[in-house]
Design a protein around this motif. Structure first.
Motif, PDB file in Angstrom:
ATOM      1  N   ASP A   1       0.821  -1.207   0.000  1.00 14.81           N
ATOM      2  CA  ASP A   1       0.000   0.000   0.000  1.00 14.81           C
ATOM      3  C   ASP A   1       0.861   1.265   0.000  1.00 14.81           C
ATOM      4  OD1 ASP A   1      -2.286  -1.505  -0.078  1.00 14.81           O
ATOM      5  OD2 ASP A   1      -2.763  -1.314   2.050  1.00 14.81           O
ATOM      6  N   CYS A   2       0.246   2.352  -0.460  1.00 16.02           N
ATOM      7  CA  CYS A   2       0.919   3.655  -0.483  1.00 16.02           C
ATOM      8  C   CYS A   2      -0.167   4.717  -0.624  1.00 16.02           C
ATOM      9  CB  CYS A   2       1.926   3.728  -1.634  1.00 16.02           C
ATOM     10  SG  CYS A   2       3.091   5.088  -1.496  1.00 16.02           S
TER      11      CYS A   2
ATOM     12  N   SER B   1      15.241  -0.469  -5.603  1.00 15.70           N
ATOM     13  CA  SER B   1      15.439  -1.402  -4.495  1.00 15.70           C
ATOM     14  C   SER B   1      14.139  -2.075  -4.083  1.00 15.70           C
ATOM     15  CB  SER B   1      16.046  -0.678  -3.283  1.00 15.70           C
ATOM     16  OG  SER B   1      15.127   0.259  -2.751  1.00 15.70           O
ATOM     17  N   ILE B   2      13.007  -1.573  -4.579  1.00 15.19           N
ATOM     18  CA  ILE B   2      11.717  -2.208  -4.323  1.00 15.19           C
ATOM     19  C   ILE B   2      11.468  -3.253  -5.407  1.00 15.19           C
ATOM     20  CG2 ILE B   2       9.230  -1.842  -4.092  1.00 15.19           C
ATOM     21  CD1 ILE B   2      10.795  -0.542  -1.873  1.00 15.19           C
ATOM     22  N   ASP B   3      11.204  -4.489  -4.982  1.00 16.09           N
ATOM     23  CA  ASP B   3      10.991  -5.577  -5.944  1.00 16.09           C
ATOM     24  C   ASP B   3       9.548  -5.675  -6.407  1.00 16.09           C
ATOM     25  OD1 ASP B   3      13.653  -7.208  -5.994  1.00 16.09           O
ATOM     26  OD2 ASP B   3      13.308  -6.752  -3.886  1.00 16.09           O
ATOM     27  N   ALA B   4       8.604  -5.317  -5.527  1.00 14.29           N
ATOM     28  CA  ALA B   4       7.192  -5.462  -5.881  1.00 14.29           C
ATOM     29  C   ALA B   4       6.358  -4.555  -4.993  1.00 14.29           C
ATOM     30  CB  ALA B   4       6.735  -6.918  -5.720  1.00 14.29           C
ATOM     31  N   VAL B   5       5.188  -4.188  -5.502  1.00 18.19           N
ATOM     32  CA  VAL B   5       4.189  -3.451  -4.735  1.00 18.19           C
ATOM     33  C   VAL B   5       2.946  -4.321  -4.661  1.00 18.19           C
ATOM     34  CG1 VAL B   5       2.702  -1.406  -4.670  1.00 18.19           C
ATOM     35  CG2 VAL B   5       5.071  -1.204  -5.450  1.00 18.19           C
ATOM     36  N   VAL B   6       2.354  -4.397  -3.472  1.00 19.28           N
ATOM     37  CA  VAL B   6       1.099  -5.122  -3.288  1.00 19.28           C
ATOM     38  C   VAL B   6       0.068  -4.121  -2.787  1.00 19.28           C
ATOM     39  CG1 VAL B   6      -0.112  -6.930  -2.007  1.00 19.28           C
ATOM     40  CG2 VAL B   6       2.218  -7.322  -2.840  1.00 19.28           C
ATOM     41  N   LEU B   7      -1.048  -4.027  -3.485  1.00 18.33           N
ATOM     42  CA  LEU B   7      -2.119  -3.100  -3.121  1.00 18.33           C
ATOM     43  C   LEU B   7      -3.287  -3.892  -2.557  1.00 18.33           C
ATOM     44  CD1 LEU B   7      -3.328  -0.214  -3.153  1.00 18.33           C
ATOM     45  CD2 LEU B   7      -4.133  -0.696  -5.483  1.00 18.33           C
TER      46      LEU B   7
ATOM     47  N   GLY C   1       8.635  -1.710 -11.456  1.00 19.54           N
ATOM     48  CA  GLY C   1       8.305  -3.097 -11.167  1.00 19.54           C
ATOM     49  C   GLY C   1       6.809  -3.350 -11.144  1.00 19.54           C
ATOM     50  N   PRO C   2       6.413  -4.534 -10.690  1.00 19.38           N
ATOM     51  CA  PRO C   2       5.009  -4.944 -10.735  1.00 19.38           C
ATOM     52  C   PRO C   2       4.191  -4.415  -9.561  1.00 19.38           C
ATOM     53  CG  PRO C   2       6.333  -6.719  -9.844  1.00 19.38           C
ATOM     54  CD  PRO C   2       7.299  -5.617 -10.216  1.00 19.38           C
ATOM     55  N   ILE C   3       2.888  -4.301  -9.802  1.00 22.53           N
ATOM     56  CA  ILE C   3       1.901  -4.054  -8.754  1.00 22.53           C
ATOM     57  C   ILE C   3       0.960  -5.252  -8.748  1.00 22.53           C
ATOM     58  CG2 ILE C   3       0.017  -2.587  -7.955  1.00 22.53           C
ATOM     59  CD1 ILE C   3       1.304  -0.310  -9.604  1.00 22.53           C
ATOM     60  N   TYR C   4       0.840  -5.907  -7.609  1.00 17.25           N
ATOM     61  CA  TYR C   4      -0.054  -7.059  -7.492  1.00 17.25           C
ATOM     62  C   TYR C   4      -1.313  -6.643  -6.750  1.00 17.25           C
ATOM     63  CZ  TYR C   4       4.052  -9.743  -8.866  1.00 17.25           C
ATOM     64  OH  TYR C   4       5.150 -10.222  -9.548  1.00 17.25           O
ATOM     65  N   THR C   5      -2.453  -6.894  -7.366  1.00 14.96           N
ATOM     66  CA  THR C   5      -3.735  -6.600  -6.743  1.00 14.96           C
ATOM     67  C   THR C   5      -4.801  -7.356  -7.517  1.00 14.96           C
ATOM     68  OG1 THR C   5      -5.093  -4.785  -5.863  1.00 14.96           O
ATOM     69  CG2 THR C   5      -4.291  -4.535  -8.126  1.00 14.96           C
ATOM     70  N   THR C   6      -6.057  -7.217  -7.128  1.00 13.78           N
ATOM     71  CA  THR C   6      -7.124  -7.865  -7.885  1.00 13.78           C
ATOM     72  C   THR C   6      -7.493  -7.016  -9.098  1.00 13.78           C
ATOM     73  OG1 THR C   6      -8.843  -6.768  -6.586  1.00 13.78           O
ATOM     74  CG2 THR C   6      -8.072  -8.930  -5.798  1.00 13.78           C
ATOM     75  N   GLU C   7      -8.189  -7.625 -10.040  1.00 21.03           N
ATOM     76  CA  GLU C   7      -8.564  -6.907 -11.258  1.00 21.03           C
ATOM     77  C   GLU C   7      -9.476  -5.710 -10.970  1.00 21.03           C
ATOM     78  OE1 GLU C   7      -9.545  -8.119 -15.879  1.00 21.03           O
ATOM     79  OE2 GLU C   7     -10.070  -9.507 -14.271  1.00 21.03           O
ATOM     80  N   PRO C   8     -10.539  -5.873 -10.145  1.00 21.73           N
ATOM     81  CA  PRO C   8     -11.353  -4.685  -9.858  1.00 21.73           C
ATOM     82  C   PRO C   8     -10.587  -3.604  -9.108  1.00 21.73           C
ATOM     83  CG  PRO C   8     -12.143  -6.594  -8.606  1.00 21.73           C
ATOM     84  CD  PRO C   8     -11.173  -7.089  -9.607  1.00 21.73           C
ATOM     85  N   SER C   9      -9.633  -3.991  -8.242  1.00 17.02           N
ATOM     86  CA  SER C   9      -8.831  -2.977  -7.550  1.00 17.02           C
ATOM     87  C   SER C   9      -7.979  -2.188  -8.540  1.00 17.02           C
ATOM     88  CB  SER C   9      -7.931  -3.619  -6.493  1.00 17.02           C
ATOM     89  OG  SER C   9      -8.686  -4.089  -5.407  1.00 17.02           O
TER      90      SER C   9
ATOM     91  N   LEU D   1       2.700 -14.967  -2.662  1.00 19.05           N
ATOM     92  CA  LEU D   1       1.607 -14.092  -2.242  1.00 19.05           C
ATOM     93  C   LEU D   1       0.273 -14.746  -2.555  1.00 19.05           C
ATOM     94  CD1 LEU D   1       0.314 -11.281  -1.450  1.00 19.05           C
ATOM     95  CD2 LEU D   1       0.623 -10.644  -3.863  1.00 19.05           C
ATOM     96  N   THR D   2      -0.644 -14.680  -1.580  1.00 12.96           N
ATOM     97  CA  THR D   2      -2.023 -15.101  -1.815  1.00 12.96           C
ATOM     98  C   THR D   2      -2.942 -13.994  -1.323  1.00 12.96           C
ATOM     99  OG1 THR D   2      -1.347 -17.379  -1.317  1.00 12.96           O
ATOM    100  CG2 THR D   2      -3.707 -16.952  -1.544  1.00 12.96           C
ATOM    101  N   LEU D   3      -3.878 -13.569  -2.161  1.00 11.22           N
ATOM    102  CA  LEU D   3      -4.868 -12.566  -1.777  1.00 11.22           C
ATOM    103  C   LEU D   3      -6.171 -13.262  -1.404  1.00 11.22           C
ATOM    104  CD1 LEU D   3      -4.308  -9.822  -4.524  1.00 11.22           C
ATOM    105  CD2 LEU D   3      -3.243 -10.011  -2.261  1.00 11.22           C
ATOM    106  N   HIS D   4      -6.791 -12.776  -0.331  1.00  8.10           N
ATOM    107  CA  HIS D   4      -8.060 -13.327   0.144  1.00  8.10           C
ATOM    108  C   HIS D   4      -9.070 -12.204   0.323  1.00  8.10           C
ATOM    109  CE1 HIS D   4      -6.200 -17.256   1.154  1.00  8.10           C
ATOM    110  NE2 HIS D   4      -5.162 -16.527   1.526  1.00  8.10           N
ATOM    111  N   ASN D   5     -10.350 -12.533   0.161  1.00  8.68           N
ATOM    112  CA  ASN D   5     -11.405 -11.541   0.314  1.00  8.68           C
ATOM    113  C   ASN D   5     -11.343 -10.877   1.687  1.00  8.68           C
ATOM    114  OD1 ASN D   5     -13.909 -10.114   0.156  1.00  8.68           O
ATOM    115  ND2 ASN D   5     -14.914 -11.830   1.178  1.00  8.68           N
ATOM    116  N   ALA D   6     -11.374  -9.522   1.693  1.00 10.04           N
ATOM    117  CA  ALA D   6     -11.355  -8.767   2.945  1.00 10.04           C
ATOM    118  C   ALA D   6     -12.734  -8.234   3.321  1.00 10.04           C
ATOM    119  CB  ALA D   6     -10.363  -7.601   2.844  1.00 10.04           C
ATOM    120  N   GLY D   7     -13.727  -8.355   2.425  1.00  6.19           N
ATOM    121  CA  GLY D   7     -15.090  -7.955   2.753  1.00  6.19           C
ATOM    122  C   GLY D   7     -15.299  -6.462   2.886  1.00  6.19           C
TER     123      GLY D   7
END
Length: 641
Positions: free
Chosen positions: A210-211, A236-242, A263-271, A324-330
């Motif tokens: 996050d940022c 120096s940052i390898d990946a971003v996770v949103l 580098g890459p940003i990992y998140t869900t498609e709707p995000s 990395l595994t993303l799970h529903n946060a509701g």
């Protein structure tokens, strides 16, 4: 030869060994976290339905099969063959052929019918044409954002493929260190709400989680300049996770590309889509308020181009030593709990993002079952000892009372709401209440980004609550298409017409009354004692919404009066707060989330809450569950293992 090339050669030998002799393999490459197999015989691959699954199991990688261009039917010929395979009821609205990748993008109203049982129709398409189908949903409500993102990514396919190949090589590089440790550095949202940002470090990898910005305090941004973050360079940052797209988590992600991140940003498609929508609006609001935006729209496009979407539950390699595994946060559409599996079972960390533990009308409740979690980073927005929200049914009953009371005196109900999440939750409540006669049928006006955000929700119904999916998929009774809903697209003139008209309900951004069209609505309606301003979401400290809740009875509007003073309008309308519609879990929900976690974490870092909230929750979890808990400050580093 590099270690990556050695691994690719080894995998190619395995693929050649495992596939039948009548299938020719022309290349094997890493593209992001996936292994892509190129073949001259895509039809033969498709006819052996279990072959890809077998290879994925053997290589322990997600696999995509792409045809060699020479194996493809011409697009005009292939189009009729594709149409012949897909059932008419699927509602295909567009076919787009991409010769460079051998993919045909199929847009359809009912993607499930294009996919078929366990992918049977997709395999039939490849078997008939050689092309690899990719299926996307036709939005029931036309979305400019979804359309623009899809068009942009199609235009940038060549660039994006280069990015994915580079990311793939980075993920599969050789581990260079024998050290074993895990660190979390807090860059924001500690003992405060907003500017969420963390660095997860190992000897091999740095991941930024996050940022975001801080509502009501535009100058307070995450501490990105420290050595753990960008202080030693963006590379120096390898990946971003949103975790999700709300601005207090996503607003400054595009800024990273201005600093040189590539580098890459990992998140869900709707995000991904919502990040684009909210970031561009963030720039627009800054410009209208005379502030210099921290980045430009080109950086938003770069962020979208570098995004690698991940579906809930898919375990994804993002570094040599991190899965990395993303799970529903509701919480909102596409919101995620990010679970990191570090090393070969060395350590597991979960970042909750923002969560709602119980089911709502819009979403299933947050997932809290993981293979392992040693440390949980837990939001604490409503973590205070008295932060118990009203039961949802009671909240809806109270909202209906407020609406009925206001409409009886011919007033208007003005509800500041977040465009993403709360607006759609309220739409469902209002649609049902009017359909069942609990409140009168009056126009419901949606202003700001709400209509566009709603369109994005209808594009991804698989991320919505099970019962709501059924209504959208099967019952042909999409509640978001109810006649009462009106999209305000006529600006000030239309707002004035609504203000001069009869009883109505207005949902408008921003949810914390810190800019946006809500300010215009207040200018029109605030002096009316027959109308009601109704808060249904959290109002952060420093925002106008919080000050109104605390009794402020004058609203700043427009520009200064020329003598250095802000013009104001009297707030004569009633002010009500109806709890229970927040996208955050309350104190009980947070405790239940931890209590029922399987397995329960050893350590919990309580973040993203006012100082008293994080300390109250930290103390309670320590005493009730005998776990080590912390209420960190910004710029603290925790070392594990």
């Amino acid at each position: 030869m590099s270690r990556v090339d050695e691994r690719l050669d080894e995998m190619e030998r395995t693929v050649v060994r495992e596939v039948p002799d009548d299938i020719t393999i022309t290349d094997v490459a890493f593209e992001g976290p996936e292994l892509v197999i190129y073949t001259q015989d895509p039809r033969a691959f498709a006819e052996r339905g279990d072959l890809v699954r077998h290879l994925a199991s053997e290589l322990r990688k997600r696999i995509t099969v792409r045809p060699d261009p020479a194996a493809l039917d011409p697009p005009r010929e292939a189009e009729s063959d594709v149409q012949a395979v897909i059932p008419d009821d699927a509602g295909v609205t567009d076919l787009d052929f991409h010769q460079d990748t051998g993919e045909v993008i199929i847009e359809a109203e009912k993607p499930g019918m294009v996919i078929g049982s366990r992918g049977s129709t997709l395999r039939e398409i490849t078997s008939a044409t050689g092309w690899t189908p990719e299926v996307v949903r036709t939005p029931p409500i036309e979305s400019a954002t979804v359309s623009n993102v899809r068009d942009f990514l199609m235009q940038e396919r060549e660039d994006r493929r280069d990015i994915l190949e580079r990311v793939g090589r980075q993920i599969h590089r050789e581990e260079m260190s024998d050290d074993q440790w895990v660190r979390i550095t807090t860059l924001g949202c500690c003992r405060e709400v907003g500017r969420a940002s963390f660095i997860l470090s190992t000897p091999e990898t740095r991941v930024l989680i996050d940022c975001g910005d801080k509502p009501g305090a535009e100058d307070e941004v995450p501490y990105l300049q420290v050595p753990e973050a960008l202080g030693s360079g963006a590379s120096s940052i390898d990946a971003v996770v949103l975790t999700h797209a709300h601005l207090d988590h996503s607003a400054l992600v595009p800024l990273l590309f201005k600093y040189g991140y590539d580098g890459p940003i990992y998140t869900t498609e709707p995000s991904r889509d919502l990040m684009g929508l909210l970031s561009l609006d963030y720039l627009d609001v800054a410009a209208k308020e005379g502030r210099t935006p921290p980045y430009d729209s080109e950086m938003v496009r770069e962020a979208i181009k570098h995004t690698i979407p991940i579906e809930y539950g898919n375990v994804t390699d993002i570094a040599p030593d991190i899965k990395l595994t993303l799970h529903n946060a509701g919480h909102i559409l596409g919101s995620s709990i990010a679970h990191f599996h570090i090393g070969n079972g060395r350590y597991n960390v979960a970042f909750s993002g923002d969560i709602h533990y119980s089911d709502t009308r819009l979403f299933n409740g947050a997932v809290n079952e993981f293979p392992r979690v040693e440390t949980l980073v837990l939001e604490s927005t409503y973590g205070g000892r008295n932060d118990y929200q009203t039961d949802q049914e009671d909240s809806e009953r109270e909202l209906k009372k407020v609406i009925n009371r206001t409409i009886e005196r011919d007033g208007k109900v003005l509800i500041p709401a977040f465009a993403v999440g709360r607006a759609q939750e309220l739409m469902l409540v209002l649609e049902e209440a009017m359909r069942e006669g609990d409140i009168p049928e009056v126009p419901v006006h949606l202003d700001g980004m709400m209509w566009e955000a709603t369109a994005i929700h209808t594009t991804y119904p698989e991320y919505l609550r099970d019962e709501l999916q059924e209504r959208i998929f099967h019952d042909d009774t999409n509640p978001f298409l109810a006649d009462q809903f009106n999209h305000i697209d006529g600006g000030e003139e239309e707002r004035q017409e609504v203000a001069d008209g009869g009883p109505a309900i207005v949902l408008s951004t921003s949810g914390m009354v810190n800019g946006g069209p809500i300010m215009s609505w207040l200018e029109h309606i605030a002096p009316d004692p027959d109308s009601t301003l109704t808060f249904v979401g959290y109002q952060a400290q420093g925002t106008l919404g919080r000050r109104i809740q605390n009794g402020r009875d004058e609203i700043p509007v427009g520009n200064s009066n020329g003598r250095g003073r802000q013009n104001t309008v009297a707030l004569n309308m009633d002010v009500e707060t109806v709890d229970g519609f927040s996208g955050h879990a309350d104190r009980q929900g947070l405790e239940n989330f931890v209590k029922t976690m399987n397995p329960r974490p050893e350590k919990v870092l309580c973040v993203h809450g006012d100082e008293s909230s994080v300390q109250d929750l930290s103390s309670a979890l320590y005493h009730d569950y005998n776990m080590r808990t912390f209420a960190p400050k910004n710029l603290e580093t925790f070392r594990f293992v």
